[in-house]
Design an enzyme around this catalytic site. Structure first.
Site, PDB file in Angstrom:
ATOM      1  NE  ARG A  14      -2.836   0.632   3.434  1.00 10.95           N
ATOM      2  CZ  ARG A  14      -2.416   1.393   4.433  1.00 10.95           C
ATOM      3  NH1 ARG A  14      -2.210   2.680   4.263  1.00 10.95           N
ATOM      4  NH2 ARG A  14      -2.183   0.868   5.631  1.00 10.95           N
ATOM      5  CE1 TYR A  18     -18.794   7.766 -14.693  1.00  8.93           C
ATOM      6  CE2 TYR A  18     -17.412   8.191 -12.785  1.00  8.93           C
ATOM      7  CZ  TYR A  18     -18.204   7.338 -13.522  1.00  8.93           C
ATOM      8  OH  TYR A  18     -18.416   6.063 -13.085  1.00  8.93           O
ATOM      9  CG  ASP A  35     -11.534  13.142 -15.194  1.00 11.19           C
ATOM     10  OD1 ASP A  35     -10.880  12.518 -16.061  1.00 11.19           O
ATOM     11  OD2 ASP A  35     -12.406  12.598 -14.491  1.00 11.19           O
ATOM     12  CE  LYS A  92     -14.228   4.406 -17.980  1.00  5.08           C
ATOM     13  NZ  LYS A  92     -14.048   4.829 -16.636  1.00  5.08           N
TER      14      LYS A  92
HETATM   15  N1  PLP Z   1     -13.610  10.258 -14.810  1.00  5.80           N
HETATM   16  C1  PLP Z   1     -14.259  10.015 -15.960  1.00  5.80           C
HETATM   17  C2  PLP Z   1     -14.290  11.067 -17.015  1.00  5.80           C
HETATM   18  C3  PLP Z   1     -14.908   8.785 -16.159  1.00  5.80           C
HETATM   19  O1  PLP Z   1     -15.563   8.565 -17.320  1.00  5.80           O
HETATM   20  C4  PLP Z   1     -14.865   7.816 -15.127  1.00  5.80           C
HETATM   21  C5  PLP Z   1     -15.543   6.513 -15.291  1.00  5.80           C
HETATM   22  O2  PLP Z   1     -16.306   6.302 -16.213  1.00  5.80           O
HETATM   23  C6  PLP Z   1     -14.187   8.122 -13.943  1.00  5.80           C
HETATM   24  C7  PLP Z   1     -13.561   9.344 -13.819  1.00  5.80           C
HETATM   25  C8  PLP Z   1     -14.145   7.149 -12.798  1.00  5.80           C
HETATM   26  O3  PLP Z   1     -13.307   6.084 -13.119  1.00  5.80           O
HETATM   27  P1  PLP Z   1     -13.406   4.633 -12.449  1.00  5.80           P
HETATM   28  O4  PLP Z   1     -14.662   4.012 -12.930  1.00  5.80           O
HETATM   29  O5  PLP Z   1     -12.161   3.947 -12.918  1.00  5.80           O
HETATM   30  O6  PLP Z   1     -13.435   4.838 -10.976  1.00  5.80           O
END
Ligand code: PLP
Length: 395
Positions: free
Chosen positions: A61, A115, A186, A211
């Site tokens: 960790r 998101y 992001d 992703k």
């Molecule tokens: N940020 C964006 C733009 C996303 O599309 C997503 C998930 O779809 C996330 C953050 C969160 O990612 P995770 O599902 O890996 O926690």
């Protein structure tokens, strides 16, 4: 070529490994350090490791070689000074918000069309931990910059998921700098191949590496990349929030990154081709894709991004009934959440990724029940068009 700065395609193809660092007669691929604990050695060794007098591992960790190899490559791809790897994109967002707000009193300023999982996280942070969260509309520049100038930290998602709206990172960061507020971007949807937020003044980049970075939809992970060198405080927040990643998942992202630039070429190509195709179809009411010349922020797109990426949304003229019919008719495109994998996926965000938002918040964000999100994969685009053609047909 300057050997100290390979281009992204080269860097990724070699997994970030430099010729000078190769020791000879070692496995070409990095090992998966699948362990929770590390032998500490002597009492003096343990003291040196725990006091950070020298590098070393104690507990996964806190740090792990597979995770560190990935972090080094991620930092290079984003042009950052350091990266922290997490067990999900949401864990990365939480960690970035916590570090950005650490020692600051102003609110976290963000925008409504983020998101859905980030939106839900913010609701929990504000209701349970009383974190002040202020939503402002970036399309009203004066109001947005006024909110940023009062912020403790700023979180932006550009392009936003699923409406593909852009936020001017440079202008936001200039205002935030005067307020002393770190800016988190992001960059999941754009990826470092299409947008480099740190070079535009952002302080942190966060990703869902689930992703495009991993690219094969076979793990959940995230990361945050810092423009400035990481401090012991950043590392303490990261390890104690607990959302660190395991060695196998880190290795899977690292492996996926070897083909990342190549995959992004295909995602960009397919995204552009499908957006253009949809735009000329009479069944389609609106297409949301930043790479289209008709996108309302085409100027900002040209300044801020190099390509439009693989994500887009659209509305059918037939509204929600046509959207339902479209989903049920799909043959090649998979009805599934997420994005950034090899297969093209389609969803209705209001019923999936953005379901956790309140109906009012969804309406404010502009996410209607007829909206369809397409996450283009890397297939032959003609096959994707064939499937879209039969699925949008009104007969
Ligand atoms: N940020 C964006 C733009 C996303 O599309 C997503 C998930 O779809 C996330 C953050 C969160 O990612 P995770 O599902 O890996 O926690």
């Amino acid at each position: 070529m300057n050997s100290s700065a390979p281009r992204p395609a080269t860097l990724c193809a070699h997994g970030g490994q430099r010729h000078e660092a190769r020791k000879g007669n070692q496995p070409l691929q990095p090992a998966i350090a699948q362990t929770a604990v590390f032998e500490l050695g002597t009492a003096a060794d343990a003291e040196a490791i725990f006091s950070h007098a020298r590098d070393g591992y104690a507990y996964s960790r806190f740090g792990n070689p597979s995770v560190d190899a990935l972090a080094t490559l991620l930092a290079e791809l984003e042009g950052g000074a350091g990266a922290l790897v997490t067990s999900s994109g949401n864990a990365a967002t939480l960690c970035a918000i916590t570090t950005a707000l650490d020692g600051r009193t102003g609110p976290l300023v963000t925008h409504p069309d983020i998101y859905g999982g980030s939106f839900e996280l913010l609701r929990i942070l504000s209701s349970v931990y009383r974190v002040a969260v202020e939503f402002a509309d970036p399309s009203r520049e004066e109001t947005w910059l006024a909110a940023v100038s009062r912020a403790g930290a700023v979180l932006v998602e550009t392009p936003s998921n699923p409406l593909m709206r852009l936020i001017d990172i440079e202008r936001t960061a200039q205002t935030a700098r005067i307020a002393g507020a770190p800016v988190i971007v992001d960059n999941t949807v754009a990826t470092p191949m299409n947008q480099q937020p740190l070079s535009r003044g952002a302080d942190w980049v966060v990703h869902s590496s689930t992703k495009y970075l991993n690219g094969h939809a076979d793990m959940i992970g995230g990361c945050l990349v810092s423009r400035e060198p990481l401090t012991s405080r950043h590392r303490a927040i990261h390890k104690n929030l607990g959302g660190t990643v395991n060695a196998l998942d880190a290795w899977l992202v690292h492996r996926g990154l070897r083909t990342f630039p190549l995959r992004m070429e295909a995602h960009n190509r397919n995204g552009t081709a499908i957006a253009e195709w949809l735009q000329q179809r009479r069944e389609i009411a609106r297409v949301f894709y930043p790479g289209l010349p008709s996108h309302p922020q085409a100027d900002l797109f040209r300044r801020q991004m190099s390509h439009g990426g693989g994500l887009l949304s659209f509305e059918l003229k037939g509204g929600e009934p046509a959207a339902l019919r479209f989903i049920d008719r799909l043959r090649l495109i998979v009805h599934a959440v997420s994005l950034g994998g090899t297969e093209t996926l389609a969803t209705r965000p209001s019923k999936t990724s953005h379901r956790g938002m309140t109906p009012e918040a969804r309406q404010q964000a502009g996410i209607g029940d007829g909206l369809i999100r397409l996450a283009l994969g890397i297939e032959a685009v003609e096959d994707v068009i064939d499937d879209l053609e039969q699925a949008i047909s009104e007969t």
